[in-house]
Design a protein around this motif. Sequence first.
Motif, PDB file in Angstrom:
ATOM      1  N   LEU A   1       5.456  10.562  -4.508  1.00 30.52           N
ATOM      2  CA  LEU A   1       6.604  11.633  -3.902  1.00 30.52           C
ATOM      3  C   LEU A   1       7.787  11.605  -4.453  1.00 30.52           C
ATOM      4  O   LEU A   1       8.461  12.767  -4.763  1.00 30.52           O
ATOM      5  CB  LEU A   1       6.717  11.231  -2.410  1.00 30.52           C
ATOM      6  CG  LEU A   1       7.509  11.904  -1.682  1.00 30.52           C
ATOM      7  CD1 LEU A   1       6.898  13.423  -1.455  1.00 30.52           C
ATOM      8  CD2 LEU A   1       7.529  11.542  -0.021  1.00 30.52           C
ATOM      9  N   TYR A   2       8.276  10.545  -5.037  1.00 34.50           N
ATOM     10  CA  TYR A   2       9.439  10.634  -5.639  1.00 34.50           C
ATOM     11  C   TYR A   2       9.560  11.405  -6.988  1.00 34.50           C
ATOM     12  O   TYR A   2      10.321  12.027  -7.158  1.00 34.50           O
ATOM     13  CB  TYR A   2       9.806   8.861  -6.177  1.00 34.50           C
ATOM     14  CG  TYR A   2      11.332   8.825  -6.493  1.00 34.50           C
ATOM     15  CD1 TYR A   2      12.262   8.464  -5.491  1.00 34.50           C
ATOM     16  CD2 TYR A   2      11.584   8.582  -8.045  1.00 34.50           C
ATOM     17  CE1 TYR A   2      13.315   8.237  -5.607  1.00 34.50           C
ATOM     18  CE2 TYR A   2      12.936   8.562  -8.173  1.00 34.50           C
ATOM     19  CZ  TYR A   2      13.931   8.206  -7.344  1.00 34.50           C
ATOM     20  OH  TYR A   2      15.240   7.882  -7.404  1.00 34.50           O
ATOM     21  N   ILE A   3       8.487  11.582  -7.603  1.00 35.17           N
ATOM     22  CA  ILE A   3       8.086  12.052  -8.764  1.00 35.17           C
ATOM     23  C   ILE A   3       8.252  13.462  -8.598  1.00 35.17           C
ATOM     24  O   ILE A   3       8.632  14.306  -9.253  1.00 35.17           O
ATOM     25  CB  ILE A   3       6.994  11.911  -9.597  1.00 35.17           C
ATOM     26  CG1 ILE A   3       7.057  10.371 -10.412  1.00 35.17           C
ATOM     27  CG2 ILE A   3       6.847  12.564 -10.683  1.00 35.17           C
ATOM     28  CD1 ILE A   3       5.832   9.794 -10.711  1.00 35.17           C
ATOM     29  N   ILE A   4       7.355  13.888  -7.344  1.00 35.01           N
ATOM     30  CA  ILE A   4       7.256  15.362  -7.031  1.00 35.01           C
ATOM     31  C   ILE A   4       8.687  15.942  -6.628  1.00 35.01           C
ATOM     32  O   ILE A   4       9.099  16.974  -6.839  1.00 35.01           O
ATOM     33  CB  ILE A   4       6.371  15.363  -5.861  1.00 35.01           C
ATOM     34  CG1 ILE A   4       4.930  15.115  -6.235  1.00 35.01           C
ATOM     35  CG2 ILE A   4       6.285  16.695  -5.181  1.00 35.01           C
ATOM     36  CD1 ILE A   4       3.909  15.014  -5.039  1.00 35.01           C
TER      37      ILE A   4
ATOM     38  N   LYS B   1       0.824  -1.092   0.016  1.00 34.11           N
ATOM     39  CA  LYS B   1       0.020   0.014   0.059  1.00 34.11           C
ATOM     40  C   LYS B   1       0.778   1.322  -0.004  1.00 34.11           C
ATOM     41  O   LYS B   1       0.239   2.409  -0.331  1.00 34.11           O
ATOM     42  CB  LYS B   1      -0.877  -0.007   1.285  1.00 34.11           C
ATOM     43  CG  LYS B   1      -0.278   0.078   2.591  1.00 34.11           C
ATOM     44  CD  LYS B   1      -1.190   0.098   3.578  1.00 34.11           C
ATOM     45  CE  LYS B   1      -0.459   0.142   5.181  1.00 34.11           C
ATOM     46  NZ  LYS B   1       0.158  -1.056   5.353  1.00 34.11           N
ATOM     47  N   GLY B   2       2.236   1.052   0.314  1.00 32.30           N
ATOM     48  CA  GLY B   2       2.889   2.502   0.542  1.00 32.30           C
ATOM     49  C   GLY B   2       3.359   2.624  -0.932  1.00 32.30           C
ATOM     50  O   GLY B   2       4.278   3.622  -1.061  1.00 32.30           O
ATOM     51  N   LEU B   3       3.467   1.594  -2.001  1.00 33.05           N
ATOM     52  CA  LEU B   3       4.258   1.990  -3.151  1.00 33.05           C
ATOM     53  C   LEU B   3       3.865   3.102  -4.007  1.00 33.05           C
ATOM     54  O   LEU B   3       4.424   4.063  -4.486  1.00 33.05           O
ATOM     55  CB  LEU B   3       4.224   0.573  -3.927  1.00 33.05           C
ATOM     56  CG  LEU B   3       4.737  -0.645  -3.440  1.00 33.05           C
ATOM     57  CD1 LEU B   3       4.594  -1.857  -4.346  1.00 33.05           C
ATOM     58  CD2 LEU B   3       6.387  -0.327  -3.218  1.00 33.05           C
ATOM     59  N   ILE B   4       2.314   3.444  -3.845  1.00 27.80           N
ATOM     60  CA  ILE B   4       1.934   4.262  -5.159  1.00 27.80           C
ATOM     61  C   ILE B   4       2.224   5.711  -4.410  1.00 27.80           C
ATOM     62  O   ILE B   4       2.696   6.686  -5.152  1.00 27.80           O
ATOM     63  CB  ILE B   4       0.343   4.125  -5.244  1.00 27.80           C
ATOM     64  CG1 ILE B   4       0.001   2.813  -6.205  1.00 27.80           C
ATOM     65  CG2 ILE B   4      -0.276   5.397  -6.061  1.00 27.80           C
ATOM     66  CD1 ILE B   4       0.807   2.975  -7.312  1.00 27.80           C
ATOM     67  N   PRO B   5       1.960   5.860  -2.997  1.00 26.67           N
ATOM     68  CA  PRO B   5       2.513   7.131  -2.365  1.00 26.67           C
ATOM     69  C   PRO B   5       3.870   7.315  -2.443  1.00 26.67           C
ATOM     70  O   PRO B   5       4.292   8.527  -2.857  1.00 26.67           O
ATOM     71  CB  PRO B   5       2.164   7.022  -0.928  1.00 26.67           C
ATOM     72  CG  PRO B   5       0.821   5.833  -1.002  1.00 26.67           C
ATOM     73  CD  PRO B   5       1.439   5.005  -2.017  1.00 26.67           C
ATOM     74  N   TYR B   6       4.834   6.366  -2.542  1.00 25.49           N
ATOM     75  CA  TYR B   6       5.979   6.596  -2.530  1.00 25.49           C
ATOM     76  C   TYR B   6       6.626   7.040  -4.068  1.00 25.49           C
ATOM     77  O   TYR B   6       7.377   8.014  -4.361  1.00 25.49           O
ATOM     78  CB  TYR B   6       6.936   5.237  -2.359  1.00 25.49           C
ATOM     79  CG  TYR B   6       8.286   5.244  -2.631  1.00 25.49           C
ATOM     80  CD1 TYR B   6       9.307   5.776  -1.674  1.00 25.49           C
ATOM     81  CD2 TYR B   6       8.863   4.953  -3.806  1.00 25.49           C
ATOM     82  CE1 TYR B   6      10.488   5.908  -2.211  1.00 25.49           C
ATOM     83  CE2 TYR B   6      10.272   5.039  -4.326  1.00 25.49           C
ATOM     84  CZ  TYR B   6      11.122   5.467  -3.301  1.00 25.49           C
ATOM     85  OH  TYR B   6      12.279   5.663  -3.799  1.00 25.49           O
TER      86      TYR B   6
END
Length: 470
Positions: A395-398, A387-392
């Motif tokens: 954020l990485y792209i941001i 579940k943490g992959l998409i938020p990560y």
Amino acid sequence: MFDVVNEAVQYVNSKVWGWGMIALLFGTHLFLTIRTGFIQRKTISKGIKLSVTKDPDAEGEVSQFGALTTALASTIGTGNIIGVGTAVALGGPGAVLWCWLTGVFGIATKYGESLIAVKYRVKTEDGRMQGGAMYALERGLNMRWLGLIFAFLAGFASFGIGCATQVNAIAAICEENLGIQPWIIGLITAFMTAIVIFGGIKSIARVCEKLVPFMAVFYVIGCVIILGINYDFIIPAVTTICKLAFTPGAAAGGLVGGGIRLAMQYGVARGLFSNESGMGSAPIAAAAAQTRNPVRQALVSSTGTFWDTVVVCLMTGLVLVSTIMKNPAINANEIANGGILTSKAFAQIPYVGPIILVVGIISFAYSTILGWAYYGERCVEYFAGKKGLIPYRLLYIIVAAIAPVVSLNLVWLIADTLNALMAIPNLIAVLLLSPVIVKETRKYINNLDAVDKTQVPVVQTGKSKKTGKE
């Protein structure tokens, strides 16, 4: 406020990169070199051959070459160009020798950490391979708590060493040589990164398999041309590097040695930033490789440090020092930005010099962004689940988009600090599991056919709660 933050980070960085860290890191390199019987000799004779040998019947997600190039993508980056330049500017020419020695002896540490990463890797219920220092700590030493600390530090570090510093480098070189505004570079890099990382390790590996060989050869050719131009200063440069690695003093062309402490500090720090031996990042990619046993992939992974530091960083160091000695107007001690120092060196090649450097930095940095995105994902999944992959990823792209407006010096300091902190739990795993490393090495290394043919089964998560100890 910014000055306060910068001073605080500088203070922490000076503490974590003190003599204690240098002794731990370099000591581990030496210890494993001795314990493995100087495994570096097998890196050349066997590791390079294995790296281009396919093993499609073995368990894993990507080929051994794909895992190697993914790891190289994250290691052959701006550390080889800007990092070496910064080491020369801040630590003097002697830092080049310490950077190189970190690579030579670091091959043994890269071998050891990759071996335990493969040995203690697991297969998820959907068939993906996962491994790294966190799994070695959990399954090999029953220290999941320390594995969680490593995963958290590495996941957080990916935003600095893997993303912000790389995008910042791309933006700086494009603005200086092409006149493109940094914010535009940030948006373009973020978009290109998003396209690849949402495809997972297979997508990243496919890009890296094509990009890494091209970028390495392209950059090395540029270095060879410059060394040809500076041919009469190559021997004096080598002499100066060796001399100022141990003593303070001055040499021709604005070169000043800061003494053994500064040379070691910046040389070892930039060496680690460059090849990541002992940091525990590259073994995360090694664990995904299609390989029959731990030693086979460990030999392949150790070649990454050889290419990265022993070859590429050494060539960069010689290029910089010989250029400064040939052009006394260049004062390395007045140029804290390693990218500018390297730009002046490549400007010696008429017309195409800046182009070679721009293409080199862009390809090096972009590949590093991709490789570290994968490392960060695996670490986030370890402590936060899928579940943490998409938020990560978001954020990485941001971070990639906004990185060009961040102070480069502060970014480098934060990245340096996080490198040291995440190296500590990884080195604990490597040292405590050194008997396992020696046992596996003796089991396979004297019978190279066994390295090629023996298949080791992989534990599937959800089916075993044991530590994985033998």
